[in-house]
Design a protein around this motif. Structure first.
Motif, PDB file in Angstrom:
ATOM      1  N   THR A  90      -5.848 -38.602 -33.274  1.00  0.00           N
ATOM      2  CA  THR A  90      -6.838 -39.364 -34.028  1.00  0.00           C
ATOM      3  C   THR A  90      -8.161 -39.346 -33.465  1.00  0.00           C
ATOM      4  O   THR A  90      -9.110 -39.747 -34.409  1.00  0.00           O
ATOM      5  N   THR A 162      -3.119 -33.307 -27.173  1.00  0.00           N
ATOM      6  CA  THR A 162      -1.733 -33.889 -27.258  1.00  0.00           C
ATOM      7  C   THR A 162      -1.173 -33.632 -28.718  1.00  0.00           C
ATOM      8  O   THR A 162      -1.378 -32.236 -28.996  1.00  0.00           O
ATOM      9  N   ASP A 366      -2.307 -52.196 -30.830  1.00  0.00           N
ATOM     10  CA  ASP A 366      -3.362 -52.092 -31.831  1.00  0.00           C
ATOM     11  C   ASP A 366      -2.752 -53.180 -33.007  1.00  0.00           C
ATOM     12  O   ASP A 366      -3.432 -54.003 -33.540  1.00  0.00           O
TER      13      ASP A 366
HETATM   14  O1  UDP Z   1      -8.311 -43.825 -24.516  1.00  0.00           O
HETATM   15  C1  UDP Z   1      -7.457 -44.149 -25.538  1.00  0.00           C
HETATM   16  C2  UDP Z   1      -7.277 -43.369 -26.399  1.00  0.00           C
HETATM   17  C3  UDP Z   1      -6.433 -43.578 -27.509  1.00  0.00           C
HETATM   18  N1  UDP Z   1      -5.821 -45.043 -27.387  1.00  0.00           N
HETATM   19  C4  UDP Z   1      -4.807 -45.306 -28.709  1.00  0.00           C
HETATM   20  O2  UDP Z   1      -3.784 -44.229 -28.914  1.00  0.00           O
HETATM   21  C5  UDP Z   1      -3.716 -44.317 -30.401  1.00  0.00           C
HETATM   22  C6  UDP Z   1      -3.974 -43.137 -30.951  1.00  0.00           C
HETATM   23  O3  UDP Z   1      -3.399 -41.998 -30.543  1.00  0.00           O
HETATM   24  P1  UDP Z   1      -3.907 -40.574 -30.318  1.00  0.00           P
HETATM   25  O4  UDP Z   1      -5.008 -40.250 -31.157  1.00  0.00           O
HETATM   26  O5  UDP Z   1      -4.094 -40.358 -28.746  1.00  0.00           O
HETATM   27  O6  UDP Z   1      -2.580 -39.790 -30.758  1.00  0.00           O
HETATM   28  P2  UDP Z   1      -1.486 -38.845 -30.172  1.00  0.00           P
HETATM   29  O7  UDP Z   1      -2.332 -37.338 -29.837  1.00  0.00           O
HETATM   30  O8  UDP Z   1      -1.154 -39.411 -28.744  1.00  0.00           O
HETATM   31  O9  UDP Z   1      -0.337 -38.487 -30.913  1.00  0.00           O
HETATM   32  C7  UDP Z   1      -4.451 -45.567 -30.727  1.00  0.00           C
HETATM   33  O10 UDP Z   1      -3.629 -46.661 -31.045  1.00  0.00           O
HETATM   34  C8  UDP Z   1      -5.510 -45.749 -29.717  1.00  0.00           C
HETATM   35  O11 UDP Z   1      -6.174 -47.130 -29.645  1.00  0.00           O
HETATM   36  C9  UDP Z   1      -5.891 -45.920 -26.514  1.00  0.00           C
HETATM   37  O12 UDP Z   1      -5.346 -47.023 -26.354  1.00  0.00           O
HETATM   38  N2  UDP Z   1      -6.756 -45.389 -25.527  1.00  0.00           N
END
Ligand code: UDP
Ligand code: CA
Length: 430
Positions: A90, A162, A366
């Motif tokens: 995201t 990721t 969140d």
């Molecule tokens: O430094 C960070 C980066 C992301 N998030 C949390 O990670 C989620 C988003 O996930 P991400 O975009 O990392 O997706 P992934 O690639 O891990 O599936 C949201 O709840 C963000 O608040 C967080 O807590 N700290």
């Protein structure tokens, strides 16, 4: 209750350790910042790393995450710097760390962290890799302001992607990574070999587990009462814990068990990353839209939304039209059934989790904060049934749009760990 004293203790220890590590949380609460801090801190601590040794049958080694050029030899009496990118599904985040090492026989201390982020993540630029890589250039400017120019050439920069990139066709993911590597190489920073890559889900789970247990003091406490982790990202979700029962080790799929040695102890962890079951990817799947690409006119419908609702939503660079089922079903029961179909046959459950404590973060955090289940600043302690109650509550109103799916997704994903009768989930902000 036996569990509550354990929970309280771990929550207190966690905060104390954060303070001791002098993490400066000057913008949004962010747990993963500590995760990536740990990766970087570890990479500077040769003494720790040389003991980390993944189980041969996992074909992985934690140390391969970390560039060999990042070692304690870089450290001097003055500050040393390191730059880490977390390329999530995201958003892309940069962490710029400075460390000091006062005495050569001591470990470097984390002095400062600067954090910046952009949305959307790299995977939104699947068909525009050059444009995606430009988002990195902007973040590198932040690093150039943060690191004195005299240190640029010896400051390593690393990017780990990721689940967003894991879900892309390999060719598109590689094109993005290659453009990103070019941008890093144009920068004045040190770009070690393999500095731009996709982190695998097993590492992601293990690193989060190490981080949480390091921060809660469990890794160096006598009791070694470790806690499990639940990380709900946008595109994947990880569960990791240290099994206490032989049954768990025997009955789990082989690739869910990973051993590694750290601080003179061998840990045999249960860890799994469910690709496609992150909050946003699971929502797309519930709508029947996962993998459909850009579909201009189609409206994806779900009983998880109010009947007469229609709207647009973007994920991974694709816009989706979605809405409720007019004159059809709507509400908790039918929505829950829809979500269960998405996860059917995919989840592995373990009995001993009913007795365990987990730290839940990312979207667990969140959404719990958004719906007032926990305090946004201080976090809180929850049980799975609290998520269920909240799911029923928000789906009985009719205008809560997104919460509808969010909450249901929790309900569907949390049984990854167990049934609703279960135990405690601790949510903490950092
Ligand atoms: O430094 C960070 C980066 C992301 N998030 C949390 O990670 C989620 C988003 O996930 P991400 O975009 O990392 O997706 P992934 O690639 O891990 O599936 C949201 O709840 C963000 O608040 C967080 O807590 N700290
Ligand atoms: Ca993430």
């Amino acid at each position: 209750m036996h569990l509550s004293s354990v929970k309280d203790k771990t929550a207190t220890a966690h905060r104390a350790d954060i303070a001791a590590l002098n993490y400066k949380m000057d913008s949004e609460p962010s747990f993963l910042r500590t995760l990536f801090s740990l990766i970087l801190v570890s990479s500077l601590l040769d003494s720790v790393l040389s003991e980390v040794d993944a189980c041969p049958d996992t074909k992985t080694g934690l140390e391969s995450l970390l560039p060999s050029t990042m070692s304690i030899q870089n450290a001097s009496i003055e500050s040393v710097y390191g730059i880490m990118f977390d390329a999530g599904s995201t958003g892309t985040r940069i962490h710029i760390y400075s460390f000091t090492q006062k005495y050569s026989d001591q470990l470097p201390e984390l002095e400062r962290e600067i954090f910046e982020s952009v949305k959307p993540g790299l995977s939104a630029y699947a068909d525009l890799p050059e444009q995606g890589a430009e988002t990195i250039r902007g973040l590198l400017e932040v690093a150039k302001n943060a690191v004195p120019s005299s240190h640029w050439r010896k400051t390593p920069v690393v990017l780990k992607a990721t689940a967003g990139l894991r879900l892309l066709p390999e060719k598109k993911a590689l094109a993005l990574l290659s453009e990103v590597k070019d941008i890093l190489e144009e920068s004045p920073f040190l770009v070690p070999d393999n500095s731009v890559s996709i982190m695998n889900g097993t590492y992601e789970g293990i690193l989060a587990w190490i981080t949480v247990n390091f921060l809660t003091g469990q890794l160096y406490s006598q009791s070694k009462q470790t806690v499990g982790i639940l990380d709900l990202g946008g595109a994947s979700t990880q569960i990791t814990f240290l099994p206490q029962s032989e049954e768990t080790l025997e009955q789990s799929p082989l690739d869910f068990i990973t051993s590694f040695k750290m601080f003179h102890t061998t840990y045999k962890l249960y860890t799994h990353s469910y690709l496609g079951l992150g909050l946003k990817a699971a929502r797309l799947a519930t709508l029947g839209a996962l993998g459909t690409g850009a579909v201009d006119k189609q409206v994806f419908r779900s009983s998880c939304l109010p009947r007469n609702m229609e709207s647009m939503w973007q994920f991974g660079g694709v816009s989706y039209r979605y809405g409720g089922i007019e004159n059809g079903e709507s509400g908790f029961k039918s929505c829950y059934a829809e979500v269960l179909r998405v996860v059917a046959g995919k989840l592995h459950r373990v009995d001993e989790m009913k007795e365990s404590t987990f730290y839940a973060f990312s979207y667990y955090y969140d959404r719990a904060a958004d719906t007032n289940l926990i305090d946004y600043d201080t976090g809180g302690i929850l049980e799975v049934r609290d998520f269920e109650r909240k799911a029923i509550e928000v789906t009985s109103g009719c205008a809560r749009l997104f919460y509808f799916l969010f909450v249901i997704t929790w309900k569907a994903l949390l049984p990854v760990a167990h049934s609703s009768a279960w135990t405690s989930v601790t949510s903490l902000p950092y």
